[in-house]
Design a protein around this motif. Sequence first.
Motif, PDB file in Angstrom:
ATOM      1  N   ALA A  98       0.522  -1.207   0.085  1.00  0.00           N
ATOM      2  CA  ALA A  98       0.128  -0.367  -0.135  1.00  0.00           C
ATOM      3  C   ALA A  98       1.180   1.395  -0.430  1.00  0.00           C
ATOM      4  O   ALA A  98       0.495   2.515  -0.696  1.00  0.00           O
ATOM      5  N   ARG A  99       1.708   0.706   0.649  1.00  0.00           N
ATOM      6  CA  ARG A  99       2.402   2.289   0.888  1.00  0.00           C
ATOM      7  C   ARG A  99       3.616   2.808  -0.687  1.00  0.00           C
ATOM      8  O   ARG A  99       3.671   3.795  -1.165  1.00  0.00           O
ATOM      9  N   ALA A 100       4.238   1.601  -0.483  1.00  0.00           N
ATOM     10  CA  ALA A 100       4.770   1.718  -2.573  1.00  0.00           C
ATOM     11  C   ALA A 100       3.629   2.245  -3.371  1.00  0.00           C
ATOM     12  O   ALA A 100       3.886   3.522  -4.485  1.00  0.00           O
ATOM     13  N   ARG A 101       2.982   2.099  -3.333  1.00  0.00           N
ATOM     14  CA  ARG A 101       1.235   2.180  -4.473  1.00  0.00           C
ATOM     15  C   ARG A 101       1.008   4.277  -4.107  1.00  0.00           C
ATOM     16  O   ARG A 101       1.351   4.579  -5.254  1.00  0.00           O
TER      17      ARG A 101
ATOM     18  N   GLN B 200     -12.217   2.633  -3.945  1.00  0.00           N
ATOM     19  CA  GLN B 200     -11.895   1.995  -5.897  1.00  0.00           C
ATOM     20  C   GLN B 200     -12.811   3.074  -6.879  1.00  0.00           C
ATOM     21  O   GLN B 200     -11.339   3.914  -7.385  1.00  0.00           O
ATOM     22  N   ALA B 201     -13.302   2.854  -6.664  1.00  0.00           N
ATOM     23  CA  ALA B 201     -14.864   3.913  -7.546  1.00  0.00           C
ATOM     24  C   ALA B 201     -14.335   5.115  -7.305  1.00  0.00           C
ATOM     25  O   ALA B 201     -13.512   6.010  -8.025  1.00  0.00           O
ATOM     26  N   ALA B 202     -13.948   5.677  -5.907  1.00  0.00           N
ATOM     27  CA  ALA B 202     -13.783   7.456  -5.531  1.00  0.00           C
ATOM     28  C   ALA B 202     -12.643   7.607  -6.162  1.00  0.00           C
ATOM     29  O   ALA B 202     -12.293   8.431  -7.472  1.00  0.00           O
ATOM     30  N   LEU B 203     -11.357   6.332  -5.994  1.00  0.00           N
ATOM     31  CA  LEU B 203     -10.321   7.006  -6.626  1.00  0.00           C
ATOM     32  C   LEU B 203     -10.022   7.015  -7.880  1.00  0.00           C
ATOM     33  O   LEU B 203      -9.314   7.952  -9.057  1.00  0.00           O
ATOM     34  N   ARG B 204     -11.074   5.822  -8.629  1.00  0.00           N
ATOM     35  CA  ARG B 204     -10.585   5.738  -9.890  1.00  0.00           C
ATOM     36  C   ARG B 204     -10.874   7.316 -10.673  1.00  0.00           C
ATOM     37  O   ARG B 204     -10.846   8.060 -11.386  1.00  0.00           O
ATOM     38  N   ASN B 205     -12.551   7.904 -10.194  1.00  0.00           N
ATOM     39  CA  ASN B 205     -12.791   8.943 -11.065  1.00  0.00           C
ATOM     40  C   ASN B 205     -11.931  10.315 -10.647  1.00  0.00           C
ATOM     41  O   ASN B 205     -12.315  10.718 -10.927  1.00  0.00           O
ATOM     42  N   ASP B 231      -4.754  12.674  -2.999  1.00  0.00           N
ATOM     43  CA  ASP B 231      -3.622  11.125  -1.341  1.00  0.00           C
ATOM     44  C   ASP B 231      -5.142  10.925  -0.754  1.00  0.00           C
ATOM     45  O   ASP B 231      -4.615  10.010  -0.127  1.00  0.00           O
ATOM     46  N   VAL B 232      -5.854  12.027  -0.339  1.00  0.00           N
ATOM     47  CA  VAL B 232      -6.870  11.762   0.491  1.00  0.00           C
ATOM     48  C   VAL B 232      -7.714  10.426   0.209  1.00  0.00           C
ATOM     49  O   VAL B 232      -7.550   9.359   1.178  1.00  0.00           O
ATOM     50  N   LEU B 233      -8.150  10.278  -1.049  1.00  0.00           N
ATOM     51  CA  LEU B 233      -9.231   8.730  -1.740  1.00  0.00           C
ATOM     52  C   LEU B 233      -8.190   7.985  -2.045  1.00  0.00           C
ATOM     53  O   LEU B 233      -8.907   7.040  -1.608  1.00  0.00           O
ATOM     54  N   ASP B 234      -6.816   8.204  -1.697  1.00  0.00           N
ATOM     55  CA  ASP B 234      -5.795   6.826  -1.528  1.00  0.00           C
ATOM     56  C   ASP B 234      -5.423   6.408  -0.323  1.00  0.00           C
ATOM     57  O   ASP B 234      -6.047   5.367  -0.162  1.00  0.00           O
ATOM     58  N   GLU B 235      -5.559   7.141   0.092  1.00  0.00           N
ATOM     59  CA  GLU B 235      -5.249   6.297   1.794  1.00  0.00           C
ATOM     60  C   GLU B 235      -6.175   5.689   2.622  1.00  0.00           C
ATOM     61  O   GLU B 235      -6.729   5.144   2.921  1.00  0.00           O
ATOM     62  N   SER B 236      -7.703   6.628   2.078  1.00  0.00           N
ATOM     63  CA  SER B 236      -9.108   6.325   2.373  1.00  0.00           C
ATOM     64  C   SER B 236      -9.167   4.580   1.597  1.00  0.00           C
ATOM     65  O   SER B 236      -9.391   3.624   2.221  1.00  0.00           O
ATOM     66  N   LEU B 237      -8.546   4.366   0.380  1.00  0.00           N
ATOM     67  CA  LEU B 237      -8.477   2.546  -0.156  1.00  0.00           C
ATOM     68  C   LEU B 237      -7.422   2.096   0.388  1.00  0.00           C
ATOM     69  O   LEU B 237      -7.609   0.946   1.149  1.00  0.00           O
ATOM     70  N   SER B 238      -6.189   2.600   1.069  1.00  0.00           N
ATOM     71  CA  SER B 238      -5.099   2.358   1.144  1.00  0.00           C
ATOM     72  C   SER B 238      -5.764   1.627   2.819  1.00  0.00           C
ATOM     73  O   SER B 238      -5.623   0.032   3.183  1.00  0.00           O
TER      74      SER B 238
END
Lengths: 584, 558
Positions: A98-101, B200-205, B231-238
Amino acid sequence: MVSYKAAMSRDKQIVRAWTRAQARLGRRNARPVIAAGLVGTLIACAQAACIAALLGPVLAGHAAAMQIVWPLAGFGCLAIVRAMVLALGDIAAGRAGARARRRLRQDIVQTMLSAGPVLLRRAHSGALAALAFDRVEALDGFFARWIPASILWVAQPVLVVCVVAFVAPHAALVMALCGLFVPFAQAAFGIGAAVASRRQFLAMTRLQARFLDRIRGIATIVLAGRADDEAERLAAAAAELRKRTMTVLRVAFLSSAAIDLAMVVALVLITLGEGHGLVAQRAAGTLDPASVGRALFALVLVPEFFAPLRALALAYQDRAQASGAAESIHDLFGAETVSIDADEGRQSHDVPCTPGEARPSSVSVRFERVSFSWDADRGASLSDVSFRMDARQTLLLCGASGAGKSTIMELLLGFVSPMSGRILFNECDVAEMSSAQRARYVAWIGQRPVLFAGTIADNLRLARPEASDEALEHALAMASADFVSALPQGIHTVIGDGGFGLSGGQAQRIAIARAFLKNAPLLLLDEPTAHLDPATERAIFDTLARLAEGRTVILASHSHAISRFGAQRLDLVHGRVLESRVVA
Amino acid sequence: MSRVQHTPLVDQRTAFAQIFGVWRPCMPRLAIGIVLSLLALLAGLELMWTAGLRLAGMAIGLWAVASIVLRLLGAGRVAGRYIERLFTHDAMFRALADLRVWFFRRLAAGSAAGLGFRRSGDLLSRLVSDVETLDGLYLRVVVPLCGAAVALALLLRAALPLAPGLAVVLAVLLLMAAIALPLVALRIGRHEGGSIAVAQAALRNGLIDLTAGLREIRAFEAEAGVASRIDVLDESLSRAQGQLARKLALAGAVSFLTGQAAIVAVLAALVGVGMTPLHPAAGCGLLFLTIAAFEASSGLTRAGVLAGTMGMAARRVVESADQPATLDRGTRPAPSGTDIALRNVSFRWSPDRPMVLRNVTLDIPSGSRVAILGPSGAGKSSLAALLLKVAVPEEGDILLGSEPLSTLRDDAVRSRIAWLSQATHLFDDTLRANLTLGRRDVTDDMLWRALDQAAIGDLVRGLPDGLETWIGEGGTRLSGGQGRRVALARTLLADAPILLLDEPTTGLDAQTAADFFSTLNDVAGDRTVIMIAHRLTGVERIDRVWRVADGQVMPAMA
C-alpha cells in the motif's frame, strides 16, 4: 534499423533502471516482511526439534526415555507464535504494498500535474487515468510479494541449511546440493524461455486490447452486419491468447516442477541416507533415539527449505508487471523530464514583472514573432505570428482546425512555451512570470468544461478558494445559472459521477460563473458553444457578452452568433497570419 | 438516450448456472483436469505417507516397505503435478475463451448493442477483467475443494483403523480448514470487498477527473488541491485494503493453526496421551499424511475471499450479456423498394420513461434527401435506432419498401441502411481491416474507389504503408476530419441504398464539416440520404427538412 535497436536497448536499460530503483525504495518497507519470514523459519526449526525429541524415542523403541510434556507443549506454543508471525508478515506485506503504491501514485500524479495539459496531446485522458490507477494497483504484488521473496529465497534456505548442518551434516549437504540444482535447472530451460515469456506478455496485452476495442465498437460491427464473422475472429484471437498464455505458464510450471523434483530427490536421499545408518545401528543393537531424532529433524525441514524457492517462482509474474508498468510510464513521461526541468528553472528566478500589482485590472497582449511546433516531423504549428491588442479589446481567431487557434490559446494559458519569440502581457514577457502570476491574468472557457466530482460550490471555488457563499451566488447570477437555485441543495448539490447530471449548456454556465468569480482581465474563449444547439448557444453568448465587458477577450469560434463581438479579426492559415482587419 | 438500468443484479446462483451452461461443452475437459489434479495430489499424499512409514519402518526394522515405491511416487508426483497444472490451466483458458465469445455474441444479439452509447467503455473494460476473474472459480475453488475431499477420504482411511477418535478429530479439523474458514473468509471478503470497491471507484473517478481536467487545473493553478485530494482518496483506499488484509491475515493464521492442531493431535496419539500409543510406523505415516493433507487445502481460505469477488464478477457478466435479445426477429428478406414510411409511431426506451416520439408520421421516398433537425434529447437518435431496428416502436408501424420493418430480418434491414455517426467506431487496426470489417469479397480497386469518393484516397496513397497503415485506438493517428472520411469510405463500401447520417460531423470545425458535406453531396448519387443534426451548415443538398420537438416531427422550410 541500427539506431532503432539502439533506442530499444536504451529503453530497456531505462526500464531496468526504473525497476531497480523501485526495488531499492520498496526494500525498506519490505524489511518487516523479511524479518517475519526469517523468524518463521527459525520457529519452524524449533518445531522440527520438538517433533524429533518426541518421536525419536518412540521410533527407537525407548518409550521409557520419552519426554512427552515439553516437546508437545513446546510444539503447540511455537505453532501459536508462528501463526502470529505469519499474520504479522502478511499484514506487513500488505502495508508495504500500500505504501509503495501510494508513493508511486503521488509521483505519477505530480509528474502529470507538472507536465500539464501537454500530456493530453500525447495520450487519451482515460489512458492516463488507467496508468495512475490500474497500473499502480497491479504493482501491489511487486512490492508486497516479489521484493521480500527476492531476498528470502536465498536467506531462508541458507538459514535452514545452517541449522541442519549442526545436527545432521550429511542431510544438510544433500539439501544444499538439491537447492543449488534449482537455479541451474531454471537457467537451463529458463534463459531462452524468459525472453520468450517477455514477448508473450506483450502479445497477451495486445490481444486483450483488441478484444476491448471490438467490444467498444460492437455497435459498428452489428450495424454493418459483421457480428458472426467478428465472433469467429474473436474466437480465433482468444484461442491464440490461450496458446500464448500457456507458453508462458509452461515455463513457470517447468520451473516449479524443477523445485518439486529437487525436493523429492532431497526427501528420498535423506530418507535413504539416514535410514541406512539407522538400519546399521539397529543391526548392531545400538539404535540411539538421538540419531533417529536427527534424521527426523532433517526430514521435517526439507519442505521448509524449498518453500521460499516456490514463493519466488510464484511471484515471478509480479516482476513482469513491474517491467510492463515501467515501460508505459517511460513511454508517457520519458520525453517529459526535460521540459519539467525547464519549468522549474523558470520559477526559480522569480522576478516580479508587474511591481505592486497583485491583481491586474487590465491587460494588453502582444505576440512578438512567436513560433511553435508540437511535433518536429509535422512542421510548425505557428510560425512567426505577431499581433498586438490593447487592453479591453476583443480579438477573433479564425481559421480551419489545425490552423493554430488552439495553439495560441495554449500558449496564452502557459500550457506550452513559444519555441522562439515572446508573448507579452502589459509589455512584460510572460516567460519571466511565475506560473501563479500569469494565472492571475487569465480566465479560460473551453469547448467542454471539465467539472470535477463534488459540489457546485467546490467547482466554483477552484477559481477562488476563499470565496464566500454569497460571492458564489453572485457569480452564478451573473452567469444566468438560475437552475442552480432551483436545485434542492442549491450550490451544495453534488455534480459529476453519481451526482446531478448537468446538460452541456448548464455545465458551460458553471464554467462562466467560475470565470466571473476569477475576475481576470484576459478572457480566452475557445469554441465555447461548439457542442450546443442554436437556442442554447444564443443564450450562452448573451452571458459571455456580459462577462466580456471591460476585459481583453480572445475568441475562437465558428458560430455566426459572434458577430455581436465587434472585433478585430486574425485569420490563420497553417500557422501563419493571413490578414488582420476589423469587422463591423 | 442512454438508458440507465437500476434493475437489481441477477442473483448469484442463476449467474453461476448460466456460466456453467456456457461451459457445458468444456465440461469433459474440466473434469479430466480435476481427475488429473486429484491423481497428482494422491501421488503427493501417498509419497508423504510412505516416506513417514518408511522412515519409521527403517528405524524399527520393517525393511519391507519397498524403496521402489517411494521413488516411483516421487517421480509420479513431480510429473503428475506438471501435467495436471498444464492441463487444468489449458482447460480453464478454453472455458474462458468460450465465455468471451458467448459474451460477445450475446452483446451483439441483444439490444445492448444499442447505437454504441448505451454503455460506457469503463463498464465494458471491467467486464473484460470480470471474465478474467472467473478463472479462479475452477482453479482456486473447484479443484482444491475436490482435492480436500480426496485428502479427507485418504486421511480417514489411514486414521480410522488406527484410532477412530483421532480420525474424527482430524476430519473435523480438515473440514474446518477446507470449508468453515473459507466460508468465514467469504463473508469477510464480501463485506470488506464492498468498501474497497467504493474506495476504488472514488479514486478512479478522482484520477479520471484529474487527467480530463488537466487544462482546468493548470488554468486555475489548482495543482496542490487536486494532488492532496487524490492522496486523501488513496489513503482511504489503503485503509480499506489494510482492513481486509488484516482480517485475511487472521483467517490465514487460524487456517494455519488448524493444520498445526492436527499435527499436535497425531503427535499426542503417537506418544499415547490419553490412549494407547499408536503403532510407531503407522503413526509416523499418518503424521506425514496429515501435514500434506492440510497443506493441500491451505489455499482455500484465501480463495474464500476471492469467491465473493467471483460471485460479483459472474453476476456482472451474466447481467450485461442478458439483455433481452432483439425484439421480434423478422424472417423475410429485404424488399426491393427503399421508400421509408413511419405510420403513427410512438416510442420510449422503457415503460418507466417518458415518450420520446409521439404519433409520428413521416414519409421518406426513395432517392430523396431529408434532414431531421432538433436539439439534443429531442428524439432524433431514437428515430435512427428505430430505422435500424435496434429498437421497436411501442405503437405504429415502420415500413421499408411497404413491408413492415418488424417482419424483415435484422441483417436484411441493415444491408439496406448504412449508418454513419460520431459513434461509428474506428478500430485499432489497419486501414484495410477498418474498411472491410472482415469482409473478404472486397477488392483493392473497390477500396480505392471508396477512399477516392470519400476524398481521402490521395492522402492514403501518400502514406508509406498505404492500406496497411495502423490507425491507432479510435483512429487517433488520423485527424478528426480524416477519421470521419475513413468512416464514410466504409459506409460507401457497404453499398446500401439508404445512408443514415447521425450528426456525422460533431466535433469537426466548420470548414472541415463543410468539406465533408460537399464530398457527401457528390458521392451520395441517387441514394436516399437521411441526415440527423442540430442544425444545417448550409452546404448540404437537402430536399426536405423535418424538425423534432416535444416528441413531434414537424415539416420545416428547406
